[in-house]
Design an enzyme around this catalytic site. Structure first.
Site: not given
Length: 421
Positions: A118, A183, A281, A291
Protein backbone atom coordinates in the site's frame (compact mmCIF):
# COMPACT_ATOMS: atom_id res chain seq x y z
CA UNK A 1 6.57 14.92 -21.20
CA UNK A 2 3.93 15.11 -23.92
CA UNK A 3 0.54 16.17 -22.68
CA UNK A 4 -2.44 13.92 -23.22
CA UNK A 5 -6.08 14.94 -23.60
CA UNK A 6 -9.04 12.68 -22.78
CA UNK A 7 -12.09 14.85 -22.06
CA UNK A 8 -15.34 12.94 -22.58
CA UNK A 9 -18.83 13.52 -21.22
CA UNK A 10 -22.47 12.42 -21.11
CA UNK A 11 -25.69 13.42 -19.39
CA UNK A 12 -28.69 11.76 -17.78
CA UNK A 13 -31.37 13.42 -15.62
CA UNK A 14 -31.62 12.95 -11.88
CA UNK A 15 -34.85 11.65 -10.36
CA UNK A 16 -36.13 13.18 -7.12
CA UNK A 17 -37.46 10.73 -4.56
CA UNK A 18 -38.30 11.22 -0.89
CA UNK A 19 -37.27 9.00 2.00
CA UNK A 20 -34.08 7.68 0.46
CA UNK A 21 -32.11 7.63 3.71
CA UNK A 22 -33.88 4.49 4.88
CA UNK A 23 -33.17 2.65 1.64
CA UNK A 24 -29.42 2.63 2.28
CA UNK A 25 -29.38 2.22 6.04
CA UNK A 26 -27.71 -1.20 5.77
CA UNK A 27 -25.03 0.08 3.40
CA UNK A 28 -23.77 -3.36 2.38
CA UNK A 29 -21.39 -4.05 -0.48
CA UNK A 30 -24.17 -5.95 -2.24
CA UNK A 31 -26.94 -3.36 -1.83
CA UNK A 32 -29.79 -3.42 -4.34
CA UNK A 33 -29.65 -0.91 -7.19
CA UNK A 34 -33.38 -1.10 -7.88
CA UNK A 35 -33.74 2.64 -7.20
CA UNK A 36 -31.25 3.57 -9.94
CA UNK A 37 -31.39 3.81 -13.71
CA UNK A 38 -28.03 2.87 -15.21
CA UNK A 39 -26.59 2.37 -18.68
CA UNK A 40 -24.01 -0.01 -20.04
CA UNK A 41 -22.04 2.91 -21.51
CA UNK A 42 -19.16 3.47 -19.10
CA UNK A 43 -19.12 7.17 -19.90
CA UNK A 44 -22.83 7.76 -19.33
CA UNK A 45 -23.85 9.30 -16.04
CA UNK A 46 -25.54 7.10 -13.46
CA UNK A 47 -29.03 8.28 -12.62
CA UNK A 48 -29.45 8.11 -8.86
CA UNK A 49 -32.36 8.54 -6.51
CA UNK A 50 -31.98 11.74 -4.51
CA UNK A 51 -33.84 13.55 -1.77
CA UNK A 52 -36.69 15.76 -2.96
CA UNK A 53 -36.13 18.03 0.02
CA UNK A 54 -32.79 19.35 -1.23
CA UNK A 55 -32.59 18.25 -4.84
CA UNK A 56 -35.64 19.88 -6.40
CA UNK A 57 -33.27 22.45 -7.97
CA UNK A 58 -31.20 19.74 -9.66
CA UNK A 59 -32.47 18.56 -13.05
CA UNK A 60 -29.37 17.01 -14.63
CA UNK A 61 -25.84 16.06 -13.64
CA UNK A 62 -23.13 15.49 -16.20
CA UNK A 63 -20.29 13.01 -15.56
CA UNK A 64 -17.14 13.91 -17.46
CA UNK A 65 -13.95 11.88 -17.78
CA UNK A 66 -11.05 14.33 -17.59
CA UNK A 67 -8.08 11.91 -17.74
CA UNK A 68 -7.59 8.21 -18.40
CA UNK A 69 -4.55 5.96 -18.30
CA UNK A 70 -3.54 6.91 -14.76
CA UNK A 71 -1.71 4.44 -12.51
CA UNK A 72 -3.21 4.17 -9.03
CA UNK A 73 -3.86 7.88 -8.50
CA UNK A 74 -4.18 8.74 -4.82
CA UNK A 75 -4.36 12.42 -3.91
CA UNK A 76 -5.79 15.53 -5.58
CA UNK A 77 -5.65 19.22 -4.71
CA UNK A 78 -6.66 22.28 -6.74
CA UNK A 79 -4.47 25.35 -7.24
CA UNK A 80 -6.20 28.68 -6.53
CA UNK A 81 -7.29 31.09 -9.27
CA UNK A 82 -6.44 28.65 -12.03
CA UNK A 83 -7.78 25.55 -13.79
CA UNK A 84 -4.75 23.55 -12.60
CA UNK A 85 -4.63 20.73 -10.04
CA UNK A 86 -1.96 18.49 -8.56
CA UNK A 87 -2.58 14.73 -8.64
CA UNK A 88 -0.40 12.00 -7.13
CA UNK A 89 0.05 8.49 -8.47
CA UNK A 90 1.08 5.89 -5.92
CA UNK A 91 3.86 4.65 -8.22
CA UNK A 92 5.76 7.85 -7.38
CA UNK A 93 4.55 10.40 -9.93
CA UNK A 94 3.14 13.88 -9.35
CA UNK A 95 1.08 15.39 -12.18
CA UNK A 96 0.13 18.99 -12.90
CA UNK A 97 -3.33 18.66 -14.45
CA UNK A 98 -5.08 21.20 -16.65
CA UNK A 99 -8.70 20.49 -15.74
CA UNK A 100 -10.22 22.51 -18.58
CA UNK A 101 -8.12 20.93 -21.33
CA UNK A 102 -7.98 17.40 -19.92
CA UNK A 103 -4.16 17.32 -20.11
CA UNK A 104 -1.28 16.98 -17.69
CA UNK A 105 2.46 17.47 -17.27
CA UNK A 106 4.61 15.32 -15.06
CA UNK A 107 6.22 17.25 -12.19
CA UNK A 108 9.88 16.42 -11.58
CA UNK A 109 11.71 16.60 -8.27
CA UNK A 110 9.46 14.44 -6.08
CA UNK A 111 11.17 12.34 -3.38
CA UNK A 112 12.02 8.67 -3.78
CA UNK A 113 9.24 6.59 -2.29
CA UNK A 114 8.61 2.99 -1.17
CA UNK A 115 6.11 1.60 -3.68
CA UNK A 116 5.32 -1.93 -2.55
CA UNK A 117 2.04 -3.04 -0.98
CA UNK A 118 0.00 0.00 0.00
CA UNK A 119 3.06 2.24 -0.05
CA UNK A 120 3.98 4.94 -2.53
CA UNK A 121 3.43 8.63 -3.16
CA UNK A 122 0.21 9.31 -1.29
CA UNK A 123 -1.48 12.63 -0.59
CA UNK A 124 -0.85 16.23 -1.62
CA UNK A 125 -1.95 19.65 -0.38
CA UNK A 126 -0.72 23.22 -0.77
CA UNK A 127 0.25 26.08 1.53
CA UNK A 128 -2.82 28.19 2.46
CA UNK A 129 -1.18 31.29 0.88
CA UNK A 130 -0.15 29.49 -2.32
CA UNK A 131 1.44 30.64 -4.64
CA UNK A 132 3.26 32.97 -2.26
CA UNK A 133 4.84 30.88 -0.85
CA UNK A 134 4.57 28.06 -3.38
CA UNK A 135 4.97 25.19 -0.89
CA UNK A 136 3.45 21.84 -1.82
CA UNK A 137 3.12 19.19 0.91
CA UNK A 138 3.38 15.49 0.12
CA UNK A 139 2.88 12.37 2.22
CA UNK A 140 4.64 9.21 1.12
CA UNK A 141 6.00 5.85 2.26
CA UNK A 142 9.74 5.47 2.82
CA UNK A 143 12.02 2.53 3.64
CA UNK A 144 15.26 2.32 5.61
CA UNK A 145 18.25 0.27 4.52
CA UNK A 146 17.02 -2.60 6.71
CA UNK A 147 13.68 -2.66 4.86
CA UNK A 148 11.52 -1.21 7.65
CA UNK A 149 9.05 1.41 6.44
CA UNK A 150 7.07 4.38 7.66
CA UNK A 151 4.93 7.34 6.58
CA UNK A 152 6.67 10.65 5.93
CA UNK A 153 5.54 14.19 5.16
CA UNK A 154 7.65 16.73 3.31
CA UNK A 155 7.39 19.93 1.33
CA UNK A 156 8.93 21.59 -1.73
CA UNK A 157 8.32 24.62 -3.90
CA UNK A 158 6.30 24.17 -7.09
CA UNK A 159 7.64 25.69 -10.30
CA UNK A 160 4.64 25.66 -12.64
CA UNK A 161 6.43 27.00 -15.73
CA UNK A 162 8.92 24.11 -15.88
CA UNK A 163 6.92 21.70 -13.75
CA UNK A 164 9.15 20.56 -10.91
CA UNK A 165 9.45 20.53 -7.15
CA UNK A 166 12.49 22.39 -5.83
CA UNK A 167 14.00 22.69 -2.35
CA UNK A 168 12.23 19.53 -1.21
CA UNK A 169 12.72 18.67 2.45
CA UNK A 170 11.34 15.88 4.60
CA UNK A 171 9.56 17.42 7.58
CA UNK A 172 8.56 14.44 9.72
CA UNK A 173 8.93 10.66 9.80
CA UNK A 174 6.37 8.70 11.81
CA UNK A 175 7.97 6.53 14.49
CA UNK A 176 8.50 3.67 14.88
CA UNK A 177 9.33 2.15 11.50
CA UNK A 178 7.64 -1.22 10.91
CA UNK A 179 8.24 -4.38 8.88
CA UNK A 180 5.01 -3.88 6.97
CA UNK A 181 3.89 -2.70 3.54
CA UNK A 182 0.38 -1.72 4.69
CA UNK A 183 -1.66 0.86 6.58
CA UNK A 184 0.44 3.96 5.93
CA UNK A 185 -2.60 6.26 6.13
CA UNK A 186 -2.25 8.93 4.80
CA UNK A 187 -4.13 12.15 4.19
CA UNK A 188 -2.73 15.61 4.75
CA UNK A 189 -4.71 18.85 4.98
CA UNK A 190 -4.16 22.35 6.30
CA UNK A 191 -6.62 22.96 9.10
CA UNK A 192 -8.44 26.20 9.95
CA UNK A 193 -5.64 26.94 12.42
CA UNK A 194 -3.04 26.86 9.61
CA UNK A 195 -1.57 23.61 10.94
CA UNK A 196 -0.86 20.43 9.02
CA UNK A 197 -2.97 17.39 9.94
CA UNK A 198 -1.59 14.03 8.78
CA UNK A 199 -3.06 10.56 9.28
CA UNK A 200 -0.79 7.57 9.98
CA UNK A 201 -2.12 4.00 9.93
CA UNK A 202 -1.49 1.31 12.54
CA UNK A 203 0.77 -0.57 10.07
CA UNK A 204 -1.41 -3.70 10.39
CA UNK A 205 -0.38 -4.71 13.89
CA UNK A 206 -2.79 -7.43 15.09
CA UNK A 207 -2.37 -7.48 18.88
CA UNK A 208 -5.96 -6.43 19.51
CA UNK A 209 -5.69 -5.17 23.08
CA UNK A 210 -4.50 -2.28 25.25
CA UNK A 211 -0.88 -2.78 24.16
CA UNK A 212 -1.67 -2.15 20.50
CA UNK A 213 0.41 0.60 18.88
CA UNK A 214 -2.69 2.73 18.24
CA UNK A 215 -3.25 2.88 22.02
CA UNK A 216 0.39 3.74 22.72
CA UNK A 217 0.87 7.52 22.79
CA UNK A 218 4.60 6.85 22.63
CA UNK A 219 4.05 5.80 19.00
CA UNK A 220 2.92 7.86 16.00
CA UNK A 221 1.19 4.81 14.53
CA UNK A 222 -2.59 4.77 14.44
CA UNK A 223 -2.69 8.52 15.09
CA UNK A 224 -3.51 11.86 13.54
CA UNK A 225 -0.48 14.14 13.70
CA UNK A 226 -0.46 17.94 13.88
CA UNK A 227 2.50 20.03 12.72
CA UNK A 228 3.27 23.64 12.01
CA UNK A 229 3.59 24.47 8.32
CA UNK A 230 7.39 24.35 8.64
CA UNK A 231 7.26 20.86 10.16
CA UNK A 232 7.92 21.88 13.77
CA UNK A 233 5.67 20.78 16.63
CA UNK A 234 2.98 23.24 17.79
CA UNK A 235 3.27 24.23 21.46
CA UNK A 236 -0.50 23.75 21.73
CA UNK A 237 -0.48 20.04 20.83
CA UNK A 238 -2.33 18.01 23.47
CA UNK A 239 0.57 15.83 24.64
CA UNK A 240 3.41 18.33 24.37
CA UNK A 241 4.02 18.19 28.13
CA UNK A 242 3.71 14.40 28.41
CA UNK A 243 7.19 12.89 28.35
CA UNK A 244 5.77 9.45 27.54
CA UNK A 245 3.88 10.63 24.44
CA UNK A 246 4.90 11.69 20.96
CA UNK A 247 4.61 15.47 20.73
CA UNK A 248 3.10 15.43 17.21
CA UNK A 249 0.01 13.41 18.18
CA UNK A 250 -3.32 15.23 17.91
CA UNK A 251 -5.65 12.21 18.24
CA UNK A 252 -5.05 8.46 18.53
CA UNK A 253 -6.79 5.09 18.57
CA UNK A 254 -7.18 5.00 14.76
CA UNK A 255 -6.76 1.96 12.52
CA UNK A 256 -6.08 3.38 9.05
CA UNK A 257 -7.57 6.77 8.27
CA UNK A 258 -7.56 7.94 4.65
CA UNK A 259 -9.97 10.85 4.68
CA UNK A 260 -9.70 14.35 6.19
CA UNK A 261 -11.90 17.39 5.59
CA UNK A 262 -12.74 20.64 7.35
CA UNK A 263 -16.42 21.38 7.94
CA UNK A 264 -17.09 24.70 6.18
CA UNK A 265 -19.31 26.09 8.96
CA UNK A 266 -17.94 24.69 12.22
CA UNK A 267 -14.26 24.37 11.18
CA UNK A 268 -14.26 20.93 12.83
CA UNK A 269 -11.93 18.34 11.28
CA UNK A 270 -13.73 15.22 10.07
CA UNK A 271 -12.01 11.94 9.29
CA UNK A 272 -12.83 8.62 7.65
CA UNK A 273 -11.30 5.42 8.96
CA UNK A 274 -11.20 1.80 7.78
CA UNK A 275 -12.42 -0.91 10.12
CA UNK A 276 -11.24 -4.53 10.03
CA UNK A 277 -14.23 -6.61 8.94
CA UNK A 278 -16.70 -3.75 8.50
CA UNK A 279 -16.53 -1.27 11.39
CA UNK A 280 -15.71 1.60 9.02
CA UNK A 281 -16.14 5.05 10.58
CA UNK A 282 -16.68 8.76 10.12
CA UNK A 283 -15.21 10.70 13.05
CA UNK A 284 -15.00 14.29 14.23
CA UNK A 285 -11.55 14.93 15.69
CA UNK A 286 -10.82 16.76 18.91
CA UNK A 287 -7.42 17.33 20.46
CA UNK A 288 -6.11 14.54 22.67
CA UNK A 289 -9.04 12.17 22.23
CA UNK A 290 -8.87 8.38 21.91
CA UNK A 291 -11.03 6.95 19.08
CA UNK A 292 -10.89 3.41 20.40
CA UNK A 293 -9.03 1.15 17.98
CA UNK A 294 -8.75 -1.72 18.87
CA UNK A 295 -10.03 -1.69 22.46
CA UNK A 296 -13.37 -0.22 21.40
CA UNK A 297 -14.61 -0.70 17.88
CA UNK A 298 -17.56 -1.88 15.78
CA UNK A 299 -15.43 -4.28 13.68
CA UNK A 300 -15.15 -8.02 13.70
CA UNK A 301 -11.97 -9.95 13.00
CA UNK A 302 -11.49 -10.91 9.38
CA UNK A 303 -13.17 -14.20 8.51
CA UNK A 304 -15.26 -14.36 11.68
CA UNK A 305 -18.03 -12.77 13.71
CA UNK A 306 -15.65 -12.26 16.64
CA UNK A 307 -15.86 -8.61 17.75
CA UNK A 308 -12.71 -6.57 18.22
CA UNK A 309 -12.77 -5.00 21.67
CA UNK A 310 -16.08 -3.72 22.97
CA UNK A 311 -18.49 -1.28 21.41
CA UNK A 312 -17.58 2.40 21.70
CA UNK A 313 -20.65 2.91 23.84
CA UNK A 314 -19.29 0.52 26.46
CA UNK A 315 -16.32 2.73 27.34
CA UNK A 316 -16.37 6.31 28.60
CA UNK A 317 -12.72 6.95 27.74
CA UNK A 318 -13.13 6.73 23.94
CA UNK A 319 -14.94 8.80 21.33
CA UNK A 320 -17.58 7.09 19.21
CA UNK A 321 -17.86 7.78 15.48
CA UNK A 322 -20.64 10.04 14.26
CA UNK A 323 -21.40 7.42 11.62
CA UNK A 324 -20.27 3.80 11.30
CA UNK A 325 -20.88 0.56 9.44
CA UNK A 326 -20.89 -2.12 12.18
CA UNK A 327 -19.85 -5.72 11.75
CA UNK A 328 -22.38 -7.55 9.59
CA UNK A 329 -23.44 -4.45 7.64
CA UNK A 330 -21.10 -5.16 4.74
CA UNK A 331 -19.09 -2.04 5.53
CA UNK A 332 -18.03 0.81 3.29
CA UNK A 333 -14.23 1.02 3.21
CA UNK A 334 -14.02 4.84 3.07
CA UNK A 335 -11.14 6.78 1.59
CA UNK A 336 -11.10 10.47 0.64
CA UNK A 337 -13.85 12.86 1.69
CA UNK A 338 -14.99 16.42 0.94
CA UNK A 339 -17.66 18.83 2.09
CA UNK A 340 -19.56 20.61 -0.66
CA UNK A 341 -20.16 24.09 0.72
CA UNK A 342 -22.84 26.46 -0.53
CA UNK A 343 -20.40 28.93 -2.11
CA UNK A 344 -18.74 26.21 -4.20
CA UNK A 345 -22.09 24.68 -5.16
CA UNK A 346 -23.23 28.08 -6.49
CA UNK A 347 -20.40 28.33 -9.02
CA UNK A 348 -20.92 28.01 -12.77
CA UNK A 349 -20.76 24.21 -12.84
CA UNK A 350 -21.86 23.55 -9.28
CA UNK A 351 -24.74 21.30 -8.23
CA UNK A 352 -26.88 23.58 -6.09
CA UNK A 353 -29.12 20.87 -4.64
CA UNK A 354 -26.13 19.19 -2.99
CA UNK A 355 -24.84 22.19 -1.06
CA UNK A 356 -23.74 21.37 2.49
CA UNK A 357 -23.47 17.64 1.81
CA UNK A 358 -20.52 15.39 2.60
CA UNK A 359 -19.09 13.10 -0.10
CA UNK A 360 -17.01 10.03 0.79
CA UNK A 361 -15.20 7.81 -1.69
CA UNK A 362 -15.79 4.07 -1.35
CA UNK A 363 -13.19 1.46 -2.32
CA UNK A 364 -14.60 -2.08 -2.09
CA UNK A 365 -18.12 -0.60 -2.29
CA UNK A 366 -17.14 1.04 -5.61
CA UNK A 367 -19.34 4.05 -5.09
CA UNK A 368 -19.42 7.65 -3.92
CA UNK A 369 -21.51 8.07 -0.78
CA UNK A 370 -23.44 11.28 -0.22
CA UNK A 371 -24.41 12.31 3.31
CA UNK A 372 -26.58 15.08 4.71
CA UNK A 373 -25.04 16.78 7.74
CA UNK A 374 -26.95 18.55 10.51
CA UNK A 375 -24.42 19.60 13.16
CA UNK A 376 -23.09 16.17 14.20
CA UNK A 377 -26.05 14.22 12.82
CA UNK A 378 -25.09 12.27 9.70
CA UNK A 379 -27.63 10.76 7.29
CA UNK A 380 -26.65 8.61 4.34
CA UNK A 381 -28.66 9.91 1.37
CA UNK A 382 -27.40 7.97 -1.62
CA UNK A 383 -24.68 5.99 -3.37
CA UNK A 384 -23.49 7.55 -6.63
CA UNK A 385 -21.39 6.17 -9.51
CA UNK A 386 -22.39 2.58 -8.84
CA UNK A 387 -22.09 -0.37 -11.26
CA UNK A 388 -18.93 0.99 -12.85
CA UNK A 389 -16.26 -0.94 -10.96
CA UNK A 390 -14.74 2.34 -9.73
CA UNK A 391 -12.76 2.25 -6.48
CA UNK A 392 -12.97 5.90 -5.45
CA UNK A 393 -9.79 6.95 -3.65
CA UNK A 394 -10.18 10.73 -3.39
CA UNK A 395 -12.89 13.34 -3.86
CA UNK A 396 -12.70 17.13 -3.94
CA UNK A 397 -14.61 20.13 -5.23
CA UNK A 398 -12.98 22.72 -7.49
CA UNK A 399 -13.55 26.13 -5.84
CA UNK A 400 -13.56 28.01 -9.15
CA UNK A 401 -16.23 25.99 -10.99
CA UNK A 402 -18.03 23.92 -8.34
CA UNK A 403 -17.31 20.66 -10.17
CA UNK A 404 -16.92 17.59 -7.92
CA UNK A 405 -13.82 15.57 -8.85
CA UNK A 406 -13.30 11.89 -8.03
CA UNK A 407 -10.07 9.91 -8.34
CA UNK A 408 -10.48 6.28 -9.40
CA UNK A 409 -7.87 3.86 -8.01
CA UNK A 410 -6.71 1.19 -10.47
CA UNK A 411 -3.73 0.42 -12.68
CA UNK A 412 -5.60 1.99 -15.62
CA UNK A 413 -7.53 4.70 -13.86
CA UNK A 414 -9.59 7.78 -14.57
CA UNK A 415 -10.08 11.24 -13.14
CA UNK A 416 -13.76 12.13 -13.45
CA UNK A 417 -15.93 15.07 -12.46
CA UNK A 418 -19.61 15.68 -11.74
CA UNK A 419 -21.08 18.99 -12.91
CA UNK A 420 -24.47 20.57 -13.34
CA UNK A 421 -25.52 20.02 -16.94
Amino acid sequence: MKRRSYLRQSVLPLIASAGIGAVFAGCTRTESDDSRITTSDKMASTTTSTSAQSDTQVSQVRIETVLTGLTHPWGLTHLPNTQKSLLTERVGRLLLVDRSAGTYDRVNGVPDVFTRGQGGLLDVCIHPSFPDPSWVYLTYAVARDDGATTTAVGRGRLDRDDPRITDFEALYYARPYADSAGHFGSRVIVGPDNKLYITVGDRQFKDFGPDHVAQDRGSDLGATLRLNLDGTIPDSNPFIDDSSARDAIFSYGHRNAQGLAVHPDTNAIWQTEFGERDGDEINILTAGDNYGWPIADESCQYGSDEPIGVSHGDREDVVAPVYSWPCGSGGFPPSGMAFYDAETASKSRGIVGWQGDLFVGGLASQSLARFRIDNQQVELIDHLLTNRGWRIRAVSAAPDTGAIYAVIDSDDAELIRLVSA
